[in-house]
Design a protein around this motif. Sequence first.
Motif, PDB file in Angstrom:
ATOM      1  N   THR A  67      40.675  25.023  27.822  1.00 43.94           N
ATOM      2  CA  THR A  67      40.584  26.364  26.989  1.00 43.94           C
ATOM      3  C   THR A  67      41.314  26.348  25.639  1.00 43.94           C
ATOM      4  O   THR A  67      41.331  27.028  24.688  1.00 43.94           O
ATOM      5  N   HIS A  68      42.586  25.517  25.608  1.00 45.62           N
ATOM      6  CA  HIS A  68      43.491  25.318  24.362  1.00 45.62           C
ATOM      7  C   HIS A  68      44.348  24.270  24.873  1.00 45.62           C
ATOM      8  O   HIS A  68      44.504  23.844  25.998  1.00 45.62           O
ATOM      9  N   HIS A  69      45.462  23.670  23.664  1.00 38.27           N
ATOM     10  CA  HIS A  69      46.004  22.351  23.963  1.00 38.27           C
ATOM     11  C   HIS A  69      47.281  22.705  24.663  1.00 38.27           C
ATOM     12  O   HIS A  69      48.073  21.669  24.737  1.00 38.27           O
ATOM     13  N   HIS A  70      47.855  24.113  25.142  1.00 36.06           N
ATOM     14  CA  HIS A  70      49.082  23.821  25.600  1.00 36.06           C
ATOM     15  C   HIS A  70      49.463  23.168  26.885  1.00 36.06           C
ATOM     16  O   HIS A  70      48.564  22.901  27.817  1.00 36.06           O
ATOM     17  N   PRO A  71      50.780  22.664  26.913  1.00 34.11           N
ATOM     18  CA  PRO A  71      51.109  21.632  28.019  1.00 34.11           C
ATOM     19  C   PRO A  71      50.762  22.292  29.447  1.00 34.11           C
ATOM     20  O   PRO A  71      50.411  21.608  30.347  1.00 34.11           O
ATOM     21  N   ASP A  72      50.954  23.734  29.841  1.00 33.38           N
ATOM     22  CA  ASP A  72      50.477  24.226  30.776  1.00 33.38           C
ATOM     23  C   ASP A  72      49.112  24.238  31.384  1.00 33.38           C
ATOM     24  O   ASP A  72      48.753  24.564  32.455  1.00 33.38           O
ATOM     25  N   HIS A  73      48.241  23.620  30.148  1.00 33.83           N
ATOM     26  CA  HIS A  73      46.967  24.015  30.450  1.00 33.83           C
ATOM     27  C   HIS A  73      46.208  22.498  30.452  1.00 33.83           C
ATOM     28  O   HIS A  73      45.178  21.951  31.187  1.00 33.83           O
ATOM     29  N   VAL A  74      47.018  21.511  29.753  1.00 34.45           N
ATOM     30  CA  VAL A  74      46.279  20.152  29.553  1.00 34.45           C
ATOM     31  C   VAL A  74      47.490  19.043  30.114  1.00 34.45           C
ATOM     32  O   VAL A  74      46.865  17.851  30.008  1.00 34.45           O
ATOM     33  N   GLY A 154      43.725  32.357  17.529  1.00 38.85           N
ATOM     34  CA  GLY A 154      44.833  33.007  17.379  1.00 38.85           C
ATOM     35  C   GLY A 154      45.921  32.734  18.427  1.00 38.85           C
ATOM     36  O   GLY A 154      47.129  32.341  17.673  1.00 38.85           O
ATOM     37  N   HIS A 155      45.901  32.478  19.490  1.00 40.70           N
ATOM     38  CA  HIS A 155      47.026  31.920  20.553  1.00 40.70           C
ATOM     39  C   HIS A 155      47.240  30.284  20.007  1.00 40.70           C
ATOM     40  O   HIS A 155      48.433  30.149  19.829  1.00 40.70           O
ATOM     41  N   THR A 156      46.137  29.709  19.934  1.00 39.63           N
ATOM     42  CA  THR A 156      46.149  28.364  19.173  1.00 39.63           C
ATOM     43  C   THR A 156      44.922  28.335  18.427  1.00 39.63           C
ATOM     44  O   THR A 156      44.107  29.149  18.431  1.00 39.63           O
ATOM     45  N   GLY A 173      41.182  31.802  29.247  1.00 44.98           N
ATOM     46  CA  GLY A 173      42.027  30.910  28.626  1.00 44.98           C
ATOM     47  C   GLY A 173      43.252  31.880  28.552  1.00 44.98           C
ATOM     48  O   GLY A 173      43.510  32.851  29.413  1.00 44.98           O
ATOM     49  N   ASP A 174      44.193  31.677  27.163  1.00 47.72           N
ATOM     50  CA  ASP A 174      45.354  32.627  27.262  1.00 47.72           C
ATOM     51  C   ASP A 174      45.114  33.514  25.958  1.00 47.72           C
ATOM     52  O   ASP A 174      45.847  34.175  25.616  1.00 47.72           O
ATOM     53  N   LEU A 175      43.622  33.888  25.760  1.00 48.06           N
ATOM     54  CA  LEU A 175      43.246  34.894  24.944  1.00 48.06           C
ATOM     55  C   LEU A 175      43.615  36.375  25.405  1.00 48.06           C
ATOM     56  O   LEU A 175      44.767  37.153  24.782  1.00 48.06           O
TER      57      LEU A 175
HETATM   58 ZN   LIG Z   1      48.853  28.986  25.992  1.00 46.34          ZN
END
Ligand SMILES: [Zn+2]
Length: 240
Positions: A67-74, A154-156, A173-175
């Motif tokens: 859903t986006h590139h942040h480390p807690d997701h990828v 927006g978040h990323t 995701g983190d929207l």
């Molecule tokens: Zn995030």
Amino acid sequence: MIEVIRHVYKLSGWWDQPDLGANVYLVVDGGKLTLIDTGYAHNFRLILGRIHRMGFLPSCVRHIIVTHHHPDHVGGLAALKQTTGAAVVAHADDVPYIEGALPQPGPCRPGWLRSASAPLVPLLRTAPVKVDIVVKGGEELPVAGGIRVLHTPGHTPGSICVFLRQRGLVMTGDLLAQRLGIRLPALSFTVDVGQVQDSVRKLAEEDFETACFGHGSPLVKNASKRVAEYARRLDHKKPF
Ligand SMILES: [Zn+2]
Ligand SMILES: [Zn+2]
């Protein structure tokens, strides 16, 4: 692990703590599996263990949607891709971070946190992973029984929401997050809060029964109505 709706599982279950990574979802479409996000790197064995206990081989995982590139997701993406051979799906604007052309940026604000955490930013580094299917938003793909991608930046820059078209379900995701009510993502890790609000309004125009969030519990009933109510409340708040 919980079955959110039929054939859609939230694998994160008991380790669903904010410091241990984002929620990981699994969609079962016959013998083909799709993961949505991966949690931190150390979560990958737990994810594979749960898939194994459901009676599937790692090779059944055909796609991993990020859903986006942040480390807690990828964080777990490199190991999961290598083990399963799955194709990775992500938005073009987050591809440079996922593929390692740009570093994970760390906190965006406030300034004191950004500078205080600067020495720790290398710890957030994630192993670079090639994205196989690059999306821009608006696509309908034959993944997980049929998905539609909504670009919600927006978040990323490359944050996406993923709709399971046949099932009336969205992965945000983190929207948005859902802890004691719907809320915006952690502002310290959000690039553009105004753009997040615009993206929430965009999501609020959609129709879905169930929403699964990157952090917190799913909303199983009337989710689009509740997101629309939240979006209307945002209209009355001052911009950040
Ligand atoms: Zn995030
Ligand atoms: Zn997150």
